[in-house]
Design a protein around this motif. Structure first.
Motif, mmCIF file in Angstrom:
data_model
loop_
_atom_site.group_PDB
_atom_site.id
_atom_site.type_symbol
_atom_site.label_atom_id
_atom_site.label_comp_id
_atom_site.label_asym_id
_atom_site.label_seq_id
_atom_site.Cartn_x
_atom_site.Cartn_y
_atom_site.Cartn_z
ATOM 1 N N UNK A 14 10.228 6.990 -9.717
ATOM 2 C CA UNK A 14 9.812 6.444 -11.062
ATOM 3 C C UNK A 14 10.393 4.888 -10.990
ATOM 4 N N UNK A 15 11.762 4.912 -10.537
ATOM 5 C CA UNK A 15 12.571 3.672 -10.641
ATOM 6 C C UNK A 15 11.855 2.372 -9.785
ATOM 7 N N UNK A 16 11.576 2.889 -8.537
ATOM 8 C CA UNK A 16 10.929 1.850 -7.611
ATOM 9 C C UNK A 16 9.462 1.728 -8.025
ATOM 10 N N UNK A 17 8.755 2.610 -8.425
ATOM 11 C CA UNK A 17 7.396 2.299 -8.748
ATOM 12 C C UNK A 17 7.330 1.133 -9.914
ATOM 13 N N UNK A 18 8.307 1.322 -11.030
ATOM 14 C CA UNK A 18 8.212 0.427 -11.955
ATOM 15 C C UNK A 18 8.521 -0.914 -11.661
ATOM 16 N N UNK B 144 1.311 0.385 -15.206
ATOM 17 C CA UNK B 144 1.200 -0.898 -14.811
ATOM 18 C C UNK B 144 1.253 -1.954 -16.212
ATOM 19 N N UNK B 145 0.149 -1.351 -16.926
ATOM 20 C CA UNK B 145 0.095 -2.166 -18.071
ATOM 21 C C UNK B 145 1.573 -2.048 -19.007
ATOM 22 N N UNK B 146 2.064 -0.892 -19.153
ATOM 23 C CA UNK B 146 3.000 -0.771 -20.145
ATOM 24 C C UNK B 146 4.447 -1.633 -19.791
ATOM 25 N N UNK B 147 4.394 -1.875 -18.276
ATOM 26 C CA UNK B 147 5.412 -2.597 -17.768
ATOM 27 C C UNK B 147 5.297 -3.989 -17.769
ATOM 28 N N UNK B 148 3.943 -4.528 -17.813
ATOM 29 C CA UNK B 148 3.427 -5.866 -17.956
ATOM 30 C C UNK B 148 3.168 -6.403 -19.325
ATOM 31 N N UNK B 149 3.070 -5.452 -20.381
ATOM 32 C CA UNK B 149 2.672 -5.729 -21.617
ATOM 33 C C UNK B 149 2.865 -7.197 -22.268
ATOM 34 N N UNK C 257 7.266 -6.527 -10.460
ATOM 35 C CA UNK C 257 7.268 -7.770 -9.704
ATOM 36 C C UNK C 257 5.802 -8.142 -9.373
ATOM 37 N N UNK C 258 4.875 -7.211 -9.516
ATOM 38 C CA UNK C 258 3.399 -7.618 -8.929
ATOM 39 C C UNK C 258 2.684 -8.490 -9.789
ATOM 40 N N UNK C 259 2.031 -9.112 -9.215
ATOM 41 C CA UNK C 259 1.077 -10.246 -10.003
ATOM 42 C C UNK C 259 -0.235 -9.593 -10.083
ATOM 43 N N UNK C 260 -0.425 -8.591 -9.428
ATOM 44 C CA UNK C 260 -1.900 -7.857 -9.428
ATOM 45 C C UNK C 260 -2.017 -6.584 -9.027
ATOM 46 N N UNK C 261 -2.399 -5.671 -9.754
ATOM 47 C CA UNK C 261 -2.559 -4.084 -9.342
ATOM 48 C C UNK C 261 -3.778 -3.827 -9.122
ATOM 49 N N UNK C 262 -4.026 -3.412 -7.923
ATOM 50 C CA UNK C 262 -5.494 -3.077 -7.375
ATOM 51 C C UNK C 262 -5.665 -1.497 -7.360
ATOM 52 N N UNK C 263 -6.551 -1.119 -8.125
ATOM 53 C CA UNK C 263 -7.000 0.518 -7.941
ATOM 54 C C UNK C 263 -8.119 0.750 -7.884
ATOM 55 N N UNK C 264 -8.700 0.953 -6.492
ATOM 56 C CA UNK C 264 -10.030 1.004 -5.909
ATOM 57 C C UNK C 264 -10.471 2.467 -6.071
ATOM 58 N N UNK C 265 -10.244 3.398 -6.741
ATOM 59 C CA UNK C 265 -10.592 4.578 -6.988
ATOM 60 C C UNK C 265 -12.194 4.798 -6.588
ATOM 61 N N UNK C 266 -12.440 5.636 -5.687
ATOM 62 C CA UNK C 266 -13.987 6.003 -5.357
ATOM 63 C C UNK C 266 -14.514 6.954 -6.608
ATOM 64 N N UNK C 267 -13.806 7.499 -7.333
ATOM 65 C CA UNK C 267 -14.268 8.429 -8.216
ATOM 66 C C UNK C 267 -12.980 8.377 -9.309
ATOM 67 N N UNK C 268 -13.283 9.124 -10.570
ATOM 68 C CA UNK C 268 -12.294 9.357 -11.683
ATOM 69 C C UNK C 268 -10.825 9.589 -11.126
ATOM 70 N N UNK C 269 -9.856 9.221 -11.250
ATOM 71 C CA UNK C 269 -8.342 9.157 -10.876
ATOM 72 C C UNK C 269 -7.803 7.950 -11.102
ATOM 73 N N UNK D 115 1.052 -1.179 0.106
ATOM 74 C CA UNK D 115 -0.205 -0.013 0.004
ATOM 75 C C UNK D 115 0.767 1.326 -0.097
ATOM 76 N N UNK D 116 0.675 2.188 -0.971
ATOM 77 C CA UNK D 116 1.288 3.408 -1.178
ATOM 78 C C UNK D 116 0.458 4.510 -0.676
ATOM 79 N N UNK D 117 0.282 4.949 0.608
ATOM 80 C CA UNK D 117 -0.519 6.155 0.889
ATOM 81 C C UNK D 117 0.384 7.290 1.335
ATOM 82 N N UNK D 118 0.388 8.167 0.187
ATOM 83 C CA UNK D 118 1.516 9.276 0.892
ATOM 84 C C UNK D 118 0.887 10.066 2.110
#
Length: 183
Positions: free
Chosen positions: A63-67, A92-97, A72-84, A16-19
């Motif tokens: 950026x390097x850490x994020x990529x 994520x998709x570009x990294x895992x294409x 390494x991730x098998x699943x990316x979970x983006x539970x936005x409550x509204x657009x964002x 979890x990244x929650x700045x």
């Protein structure tokens, strides 16, 4: 997830990244405290000496850490409550294409329109979120790769040049409509 499916204990980790907000931003202090509490409760209840189910970062990743995490991730979970969170999904998709990986995406994120091969979920529905995670965890590798490839081709063909052409077209159409209304 861990309570429903004890077999995945020590098999999954949620990062979890929650700045944390800027100093003095008291509106978020209680929320941050609640996040810290919940992470501690989950890790205390389900963790072992060698495994923590939730890893938490209160700072932005470079950026390097994020990529690296995306790769390494098998699943990316983006539970936005509204657009964002639209760009992060595409990164994520570009990294895992050409690799396995599943995007579990809120149906309220703007990217959900473009990324129909993601596992779309309603973040206001706990059972829907559970179902989406179950789908992601059990998805065969071949299906993961096929979905990733389609989403990658979609974002690749929808770059900044395409967006600017669409905006130009929209502005031209808008001008035509305004001209007709004036006449």
């Amino acid at each position: 997830l861990l309570a429903r499916n004890p077999a995945i204990k020590e098999q999954v980790t949620l990062f979890v990244v929650a700045v944390e907000p800027a100093e003095g931003n008291t509106a978020y202090d209680l929320l941050q405290e609640k996040i810290h509490q919940q992470v501690g409760e989950i890790n205390g209840r389900y963790g072992t000496l060698s495994w923590q189910p939730v890893l938490y970062s209160g700072r932005a990743l470079n950026f390097e850490e994020m990529i690296s995490w995306f790769y390494a991730a098998d699943i990316m979970w983006v539970p936005s409550l509204r657009d964002g969170m639209n760009i992060i999904c595409k990164e994520f998709i570009a990294t895992k294409h050409d690799k396995e990986g599943v995007l579990v995406l809120s149906e309220f994120a703007g990217a959900a329109v473009e990324l129909e091969d993601a596992v779309l979920v309603n973040p206001y529905s706990p059972s829907g979120m559970d179902s989406g995670m179950d789908i992601a965890l059990s998805m065969p590798a071949r299906e993961q790769k096929e979905r990733q490839k389609r989403m990658f081709n979609n974002i690749k063909s929808s770059d900044i040049t395409v967006w600017s052409r669409q905006l130009d077209l929209f502005h031209c159409m808008e001008s035509d409509v305004l001209s007709e209304d004036v006449i």
